[in-house]
Design an enzyme around this catalytic site. Structure first.
Site, PDB file in Angstrom:
ATOM      1  CG  HIS A  19      -1.887  -1.154   1.173  1.00  0.00           C
ATOM      2  ND1 HIS A  19      -2.092  -1.939   2.318  1.00  0.00           N
ATOM      3  CD2 HIS A  19      -2.840  -1.463   0.262  1.00  0.00           C
ATOM      4  CE1 HIS A  19      -2.996  -2.548   2.314  1.00  0.00           C
ATOM      5  NE2 HIS A  19      -3.690  -2.379   0.860  1.00  0.00           N
ATOM      6  CE  LYS A  44     -13.143  -6.615   2.193  1.00  0.00           C
ATOM      7  NZ  LYS A  44     -12.211  -5.642   1.270  1.00  0.00           N
ATOM      8  NE  ARG A  95      -2.985  -7.024  -4.614  1.00  0.00           N
ATOM      9  CZ  ARG A  95      -3.674  -7.284  -3.339  1.00  0.00           C
ATOM     10  NH1 ARG A  95      -3.158  -7.579  -2.357  1.00  0.00           N
ATOM     11  NH2 ARG A  95      -4.839  -7.100  -3.513  1.00  0.00           N
ATOM     12  CB  SER A 133      -4.250  -6.495   4.760  1.00  0.00           C
ATOM     13  OG  SER A 133      -4.056  -5.129   4.247  1.00  0.00           O
TER      14      SER A 133
END
Ligand code: ADP
Length: 166
Positions: A19, A44, A95, A133
Site C-alpha cells: 500500500h 468485512k 497485483r 493485509s
C-alpha cells in the site's frame, strides 16, 4: 495552477508495504494523495478500527511525504468521496489477474457515478506483488518475517493476535 489530487481508497487492515509503495508512486503523478480508509461493511470484519488504520498508515510516511498526504475515514461510495474531495482520479494497485477483473468493473461503476473522475491503476512492484493485509496477518501469526509490513505494524498485528487469543 489547480492541484492534482488522487484518492487512494481501501480497507488497509492494516496498511502494508505494498500500500505504501502505491502511495509513493501516486505522489509522482499528483500534488496530493488522499488516503480514504473505508470504515467497513457488514461483509468485512476488520482487525483495526478506521482510526487505528489511519495512524498505522501515517507511520509509514516521512515528513516530506506527509505534507502531501491527507488521510480520512469514509463510509459510503468512493465515487462520492472523490467528488467531495475534488479528486481528478482514483488510485488503485493491481497485483493479479483476479484483482484486474474486480477492479475493471469497479472502475466502470465509478465512471458511471462520477464521470469526471478517472481511475488510475499502478502495477504492483514485482517484489511486493504477493503482499496483502490478510496474508501478512496469517504469516505473522506463526513467524516474524520482515518485508511485508513495517516493524510497527507487525508489532500491532502481534498485539492484536494476543488480544484475540490466537
Ligand atoms: P480493498 O478492500 O479496497 O481492496 P485493500 O486494502 O485490500 O482494500 O487494497 C487497497 C488497494 O491497494 C487495492 O487497489 C489493492 O489492489 C491495492 N494493493 C493491495 N496490496 C497491494 C500490493 N502488494 N501492491 C500493489 N497494490 C496493492
Amino acid at each position: 495552477m489547480a492541484k492534482r489530487t488522487l484518492l487512494y481508497p481501501g480497507s488497509f487492515d492494516p496498511p502494508t508495504l505494498g500500500h505504501y509503495d502505491i502511495v509513493k508512486r501516486g505522489l509522482k503523478l499528483a500534488d496530493r494523495v488522499i488516503v480514504g480508509v473505508h470504515g467497513g461493511s457488514l461483509s468485512k470484519r476488520h482487525w483495526f478500527s478506521p482510526e487505528e488504520r489511519i495512524d498505522l498508515f501515517e507511520s509509514y510516511f516521512s515528513p516530506e511525504e506527509s505534507a502531501k498526504i491527507e488521510l480520512c475515514v469514509y463510509d459510503g461510495l468512493t465515487a462520492d468521496l472523490a467528488i467531495e474531495k475534488e479528486a481528478q482520479g482514483i488510485l488503485r494497485g493491481l497485483r493479479t489477474a483476479s484483482d484486474f477483473e474486480f477492479e475493471f468493473s469497479m472502475a466502470a461503476m465509478n465512471k458511471h457515478l462520477a464521470p469526471g473522475v478517472e481511475t488510475i491503476f499502478i502495477r504492483t512492484d514485482e517484489n511486493l506483488a504477493h503482499i496483502s493485509s490478510s496474508l501478512s496477518k496469517d504469516v505473522l501469526r506463526y513467524r516474524s518475517v520482515p518485508g511485508m509490513v513495517s516493524e510497527l505494524v507487525a508489532n500491532k498485528i502481534r498485539e492484536r493476535l494476543e488480544e484475540l487469543g490466537s
